[in-house]
Scaffold this motif. Structure first.
Motif, PDB file in Angstrom:
ATOM      1  N   LEU A  10       0.850  -1.183   0.000  1.00  0.00           N
ATOM      2  CA  LEU A  10       0.000   0.000   0.000  1.00  0.00           C
ATOM      3  C   LEU A  10       0.887   1.234   0.000  1.00  0.00           C
ATOM      4  CD1 LEU A  10      -2.841   1.287   0.303  1.00  0.00           C
ATOM      5  CD2 LEU A  10      -2.470   1.175   2.774  1.00  0.00           C
ATOM      6  N   ILE A  11       0.714   2.083  -1.012  1.00  0.00           N
ATOM      7  CA  ILE A  11       1.403   3.361  -1.079  1.00  0.00           C
ATOM      8  C   ILE A  11       0.374   4.437  -0.783  1.00  0.00           C
ATOM      9  CG2 ILE A  11       2.657   4.991  -2.533  1.00  0.00           C
ATOM     10  CD1 ILE A  11       3.589   2.596  -4.236  1.00  0.00           C
ATOM     11  N   VAL A  12       0.674   5.275   0.205  1.00  0.00           N
ATOM     12  CA  VAL A  12      -0.211   6.382   0.561  1.00  0.00           C
ATOM     13  C   VAL A  12       0.544   7.681   0.332  1.00  0.00           C
ATOM     14  CG1 VAL A  12      -1.544   7.486   2.400  1.00  0.00           C
ATOM     15  CG2 VAL A  12      -1.453   4.983   2.255  1.00  0.00           C
ATOM     16  N   THR A  13      -0.050   8.542  -0.478  1.00  0.00           N
ATOM     17  CA  THR A  13       0.550   9.840  -0.747  1.00  0.00           C
ATOM     18  C   THR A  13      -0.495  10.923  -0.558  1.00  0.00           C
ATOM     19  OG1 THR A  13       2.055  11.015  -2.250  1.00  0.00           O
ATOM     20  CG2 THR A  13       0.133   9.943  -3.249  1.00  0.00           C
ATOM     21  N   GLY A  14      -0.083  12.141  -0.719  1.00  0.00           N
ATOM     22  CA  GLY A  14      -0.956  13.290  -0.584  1.00  0.00           C
ATOM     23  C   GLY A  14      -0.107  14.505  -0.275  1.00  0.00           C
ATOM     24  N   MET A  15      -0.724  15.649  -0.345  1.00  0.00           N
ATOM     25  CA  MET A  15      -0.001  16.892  -0.085  1.00  0.00           C
ATOM     26  C   MET A  15       0.408  16.981   1.381  1.00  0.00           C
ATOM     27  SD  MET A  15      -1.966  19.714  -2.436  1.00  0.00           S
ATOM     28  CE  MET A  15      -3.520  19.632  -1.571  1.00  0.00           C
ATOM     29  N   PRO A  16       1.366  17.860   1.718  1.00  0.00           N
ATOM     30  CA  PRO A  16       1.708  18.051   3.125  1.00  0.00           C
ATOM     31  C   PRO A  16       0.458  18.412   3.929  1.00  0.00           C
ATOM     32  CG  PRO A  16       3.312  19.160   1.711  1.00  0.00           C
ATOM     33  CD  PRO A  16       2.196  18.674   0.817  1.00  0.00           C
ATOM     34  N   GLY A  17       0.260  17.698   5.025  1.00  0.00           N
ATOM     35  CA  GLY A  17      -0.915  17.923   5.864  1.00  0.00           C
ATOM     36  C   GLY A  17      -2.107  17.051   5.509  1.00  0.00           C
ATOM     37  N   ALA A  18      -1.988  16.208   4.495  1.00  0.00           N
ATOM     38  CA  ALA A  18      -3.109  15.356   4.096  1.00  0.00           C
ATOM     39  C   ALA A  18      -3.405  14.266   5.120  1.00  0.00           C
ATOM     40  CB  ALA A  18      -2.841  14.729   2.724  1.00  0.00           C
ATOM     41  N   GLY A  19      -2.416  13.897   5.916  1.00  0.00           N
ATOM     42  CA  GLY A  19      -2.632  12.882   6.939  1.00  0.00           C
ATOM     43  C   GLY A  19      -1.910  11.569   6.693  1.00  0.00           C
ATOM     44  N   LYS A  20      -0.929  11.568   5.805  1.00  0.00           N
ATOM     45  CA  LYS A  20      -0.236  10.330   5.428  1.00  0.00           C
ATOM     46  C   LYS A  20       0.341   9.582   6.630  1.00  0.00           C
ATOM     47  CE  LYS A  20       2.535  12.626   2.698  1.00  0.00           C
ATOM     48  NZ  LYS A  20       1.956  13.970   2.858  1.00  0.00           N
ATOM     49  N   SER A  21       1.085  10.277   7.455  1.00  0.00           N
ATOM     50  CA  SER A  21       1.764   9.616   8.577  1.00  0.00           C
ATOM     51  C   SER A  21       0.778   9.058   9.590  1.00  0.00           C
ATOM     52  CB  SER A  21       2.724  10.591   9.263  1.00  0.00           C
ATOM     53  OG  SER A  21       3.710  11.013   8.356  1.00  0.00           O
ATOM     54  N   THR A  22      -0.196   9.842   9.952  1.00  0.00           N
ATOM     55  CA  THR A  22      -1.192   9.398  10.929  1.00  0.00           C
ATOM     56  C   THR A  22      -1.988   8.215  10.392  1.00  0.00           C
ATOM     57  OG1 THR A  22      -1.367  11.645  11.784  1.00  0.00           O
ATOM     58  CG2 THR A  22      -3.196  10.138  12.277  1.00  0.00           C
TER      59      THR A  22
END
Length: 183
Positions: A10-22
């Protein structure tokens, strides 16, 4: 989130603040065997000479981004071979970069999720982060437009603006196998 006995990647991406790490941490906690591979944490392994992705000199920044992506995929392959579902948390800004990941994960069922809560939500979430985790970024509009143009309908564009991190993770666990499949 597994198919034919082999873990999906599973690859999760998104803009800074999108919530990737959480979200990747919460998804990993919901799976029986999972490893969260955080691009930011991996970058911190460089003790001296680090150049961030948009830094100077640009050629060194590009080299280090490629090294990061190679290392994330090598770890993902190793964890998958050992029976863990690897969750890659990384900023992937273009289809070219996504294709690079896919080339390095050739025998994996890759699920690709773009967390897309919108620019204003990303900006707000960044302001409420711990100050040491904030990412000063002013290119949201251009990045959002570039990602939408380059990725098209690749993977699952998941609008998480009205969801809690837990609700987002629950939906990824339930729905990613059918909504985010890349190959």
């Amino acid at each position: 989130m597994t198919t034919a006995g082999a873990p999906d990647c599973l690859i999760v991406t998104g803009m800074p603040g999108a919530g990737k790490s959480t979200v990747t941490r919460l998804v990993a906690e919901r799976l029986p065997r999972a490893a969260r591979l955080d691009g930011d944490e991996l970058n911190r392994m460089i003790v001296s000479g680090f150049v961030w992705a948009l830094g100077e000199p640009a050629d060194e920044a590009a080299l280090q981004v490629e090294l990061l992506h190679r290392n994330l995929c090598a770890l993902a392959n190793n964890f998958a071979d050992a029976g863990f579902t690897p969750l890659i948390d990384a900023m992937i800004p273009s289809r070219e970069k996504l294709d690079f990941f896919l080339d390095l994960l050739p025998s994996r069922q890759v699920l690709f999720v773009v967390l897309a809560p919108g620019i204003e939500v990303c900006r707000y979430r960044n302001t409420i982060r711990d100050p040491q985790d904030r990412f000063d970024f002013d290119g949201y509009e251009a990045l959002d437009a570039d990602m939408k143009r380059q990725f098209g309908d690749a993977g699952w564009w998941f609008d998480t603006a009205a969801l809690t991190p837990g609700q987002t993770a629950d939906r990824i666990v339930r729905e990613a196998s059918r909504r985010a499949l890349m190959n």
